[in-house]
Design an enzyme around this catalytic site. Structure first.
Site, short mmCIF file in Angstrom:
data_model
loop_
_atom_site.label_atom_id
_atom_site.label_comp_id
_atom_site.label_asym_id
_atom_site.label_seq_id
_atom_site.Cartn_x
_atom_site.Cartn_y
_atom_site.Cartn_z
N ARG A 60 1.48 11.85 -6.80
CA ARG A 60 0.52 11.69 -7.89
C ARG A 60 -0.81 12.42 -7.62
O ARG A 60 -1.66 12.51 -8.51
CB ARG A 60 0.27 10.19 -8.15
CG ARG A 60 1.45 9.54 -8.85
CD ARG A 60 1.38 8.01 -8.79
NE ARG A 60 1.89 7.50 -7.51
CZ ARG A 60 1.97 6.20 -7.21
NH1 ARG A 60 1.58 5.29 -8.07
NH2 ARG A 60 2.45 5.81 -6.04
N ASN A 105 -3.64 6.23 -4.82
CA ASN A 105 -2.40 6.91 -5.22
C ASN A 105 -2.64 8.23 -5.93
O ASN A 105 -1.75 9.07 -6.01
CB ASN A 105 -1.58 5.99 -6.13
CG ASN A 105 -1.06 4.78 -5.37
OD1 ASN A 105 -0.63 4.90 -4.22
ND2 ASN A 105 -1.13 3.62 -5.99
N ASN A 143 0.42 -7.58 -3.51
CA ASN A 143 0.65 -7.19 -2.12
C ASN A 143 -0.33 -6.06 -1.78
O ASN A 143 -0.31 -5.01 -2.42
CB ASN A 143 2.10 -6.72 -1.98
CG ASN A 143 2.38 -6.04 -0.65
OD1 ASN A 143 1.68 -6.27 0.33
ND2 ASN A 143 3.41 -5.20 -0.63
C1 UD1 Z 1 3.30 -0.27 -1.85
C2 UD1 Z 1 4.05 -1.61 -1.87
C3 UD1 Z 1 3.45 -2.48 -2.97
C4 UD1 Z 1 1.97 -2.68 -2.70
C5 UD1 Z 1 1.23 -1.35 -2.58
C6 UD1 Z 1 -0.16 -1.59 -2.09
C7 UD1 Z 1 6.35 -1.14 -1.18
C8 UD1 Z 1 7.75 -1.04 -1.62
N1 UD1 Z 1 5.45 -1.39 -2.14
O1 UD1 Z 1 3.53 0.38 -3.08
O2 UD1 Z 1 4.11 -3.75 -2.99
O3 UD1 Z 1 1.40 -3.47 -3.75
O4 UD1 Z 1 1.90 -0.50 -1.62
O5 UD1 Z 1 -0.94 -0.43 -2.15
O6 UD1 Z 1 6.07 -1.03 -0.01
N2 UD1 Z 1 5.31 5.85 2.95
C9 UD1 Z 1 6.00 6.37 4.03
N3 UD1 Z 1 7.32 6.65 3.88
C10 UD1 Z 1 8.00 6.42 2.72
C11 UD1 Z 1 7.29 5.89 1.63
C12 UD1 Z 1 5.95 5.61 1.77
O7 UD1 Z 1 5.44 6.58 5.09
O8 UD1 Z 1 9.20 6.70 2.68
C13 UD1 Z 1 3.88 5.55 3.12
C14 UD1 Z 1 3.00 6.34 2.17
O9 UD1 Z 1 2.57 7.53 2.79
C15 UD1 Z 1 1.85 5.39 1.89
C16 UD1 Z 1 2.44 4.00 2.10
O10 UD1 Z 1 3.66 4.20 2.79
O11 UD1 Z 1 0.78 5.56 2.80
C17 UD1 Z 1 2.69 3.26 0.79
O12 UD1 Z 1 3.56 4.02 0.00
P1 UD1 Z 1 3.36 4.15 -1.57
O13 UD1 Z 1 4.42 5.02 -2.09
O14 UD1 Z 1 1.95 4.51 -1.87
O15 UD1 Z 1 3.64 2.64 -2.03
P2 UD1 Z 1 3.18 1.95 -3.37
O16 UD1 Z 1 4.05 2.38 -4.47
O17 UD1 Z 1 1.73 2.11 -3.55
CA CA Z 2 0.14 3.25 -2.52
#
Ligand code: UD1
Ligand code: CA
Length: 482
Positions: A20, A250, A192
């Protein structure tokens, strides 16, 4: 009673692309107040004093690793970004034999405060013991039912966050992502935050059991809660009231909002430490800047990079200072730009002056309107108050540089040096064709083009004799009347 700390390993998730952001660069290295976003998460994580700090990296991993710049840290690669649960699973070798807490943080939470994480560890620690158990009790007193704590918060608009479904005792039943939530679940305002603490031996038993049969086809970390519940273990919500700490960044608008919040927080810090701000909403001060007591800062000022400002210094409207050291009681007047330079005590700069490339302006010197100083030293009490260019120059004490003076330092191929010794007087509109040296107490006549060295105390003048033609105005009129 001794001071017992639950053992702690911290994992920061930073493998995601940040789709995004619509950026070539990975999300977590985008900057807030001059530092990569991940820097602030790292700072907070360190505050809780983990014995190991692990980063999960993947997308553009080298760039992210360089931005994190941590020697003692562990970097684990997640080759494909299959979800937050999958990311944590990659770190299992580092905590599967660990008898303590694994704290997991999303990498996109730059506003999180270290104290909040420290408190969460204390809370988890207390939960894991039976009430009244002594702190040193260790295993004998452990409440074996406690598997984890999730930091939650109430937000006015929960859109996009995972919703917390819990019972009356703050026990979490499950976390439902926006895209998987029913209409009723979407009404829940408790979300969360993306900060979790788990007891490592229990997390180990469920982390490889996650499935990806959900709206996004990802392995959600949040699903470990149901798996732990099925084992008869409990996960509790630690509800923190201040939701501004938990903005998940995001997209770039979130980044701008997060930067504004952090900016005001640091301005407040400096204000309490003794800086006066006028119209602070418009002042931008980066993370590495250091201010002293009794500094006064007006609207639109930007202070960037490694900049320090000494006591009693005033910085007027719209001045910009980058990687520079400013002494005590200096006046930086409106609209001036100072970069990679040193300004010593009691100097006056501007309005609208530009000082750059390792210049040093010594004590009590005055650099005035529309004067540019590049890679030069300007001595004590020396004044260049109007419209001049001083490049590659070494200028002594008590020198006066007249308006319009230019050091002609570039011959089209190379840069050359101009030396102006103590107490010299450079007349207005002097062109100093470098390399050239002006001696002590030497004088140059206005409008001169100086191409040869001028000895101490000499006058150098280079211009034609002035002609005067009497009554010329009348003669000219007659010429046109004909
Ligand atoms: C996530 C949470 C959501 C929470 C929110 C808070 C999950 C499934 N959901 O959603 O419940 O309310 O954060 O901000 O966890 N990342 C990795 N590897 C991956 C995917 C993500 O390292 O395969 C890292 C991203 O770089 C990021 C973090 O994990 O720093 C969160 O990932 P993101 O995709 O932003 O999760 P949200 O959809 O925001
Ligand atoms: Ca996030």
């Amino acid at each position: 009673m001794g001071c017992h700390h639950e053992r702690l390993i911290t994992v920061i998730l930073a493998a995601g692309k940040g789709t995004r952001f619509r950026s070539k660069k990975p999300k977590v290295i985008h900057k807030i107040l001059g530092k990569p976003m991940i820097h602030y998460v790292s700072l907070a994580a360190r505050w809780a004093n983990p014995e190991k700090l692990i980063y999960v990296i993947g997308h553009e991993k080298e760039q992210v690793k360089n931005a994190i710049d941590c020697q003692g840290c562990v970097f684990v690669e997640q080759e494909e970004q299959l979800g937050t649960g999958h990311a944590v699973a990659q770190t299992k070798p580092y905590w599967e034999d660990f008898d303590g807490i694994v704290m997991i943080l999303n990498g996109d939470l730059p506003l999180i405060e270290g104290e909040t994480l420290k408190n969460a560890v204390k809370y988890m620690d207390a939960m894991m013991r039976f009430e009244g158990a002594p702190a040193e009790g260790g295993h004998d007193y452990r409440n074996e039912n406690i598997a984890g704590v999730v930091i939650t918060t109430m937000v006015p608009n929960p859109l996009g966050y995972g919703r917390i479904i819990k019972d009356k005792n703050h026990r979490i039943i499950k976390i439902v992502e926006e895209k998987d939530a029913t209409h009723e679940e979407q009404q829940i305002n408790e979300i969360n935050t993306g900060i979790y603490l788990f007891y490592a031996p229990y997390l180990k038993q469920v982390i490889d059991k996650l499935e990806n049969n959900n709206a996004q086809g990802e392995y959600y970390l949040t699903d470990v809660i149901q798996l732990l519940n099925e084992m008869g273990k409990e996960v509790y919500a630690l509800l923190v009231p201040d939701y501004t700490q938990f903005i998940g960044v995001n997209d770039r608008w979130d980044l701008a909002k997060a930067e504004n919040i952090l900016r005001m927080k640091y301005l407040q810090f400096w204000s309490y430490a003794g800086t006066t701000f006028h119209n602070p909403e418009t002042v931008y001060i980066e993370f590495d800047v250091e201010l002293s007591p009794d500094v006064e800062i007006y609207q639109g000022v930007s202070l960037k990079g490694r900049t320090t400002i000494g006591e009693d210094t005033v910085i007027e409207e719209n001045a910009t200072i980058i990687n520079s050291t400013i002494g005590k009681n200096v006046k930086i007047l409106k609209g001036s730009i100072i970069e990679d330079s040193v300004i010593e005590d009691n100097a006056v700069i501007g309005p609208y002056a530009r000082i750059r490339n390792n210049s040093v302006i010594k004590q009590n010197a005055q650099i005035g309107n529309f004067v540019e100083v590049k890679n030069s030293v300007v001595g004590e009490n020396t004044a260049a108050k109007h419209l001049a260019y001083l490049g590659d120059a070494e200028i002594g004490k008590d020198v006066n540089i007249g308006a319009g003076t230019i050091t002609c330092n570039y011959d089209g191929f190379q840069k050359h040096k101009t030396v102006i010794k103590d107490k010299a007087f450079i007349g207005s509109d002097t062109m100093l064709v470098a390399p050239v040296t002006i001696g002590e107490e030497a004088i140059t006549g206005s409008g001169s083009v100086i191409t040869k060295d001028v000895p101490d105390k000499a006058l150098a003048i280079e211009r034609n004799q002035q002609k005067v033609i009497e009554n010329y105005a009348e003669k000219r009129k007659k010429k046109y009347e004909k």
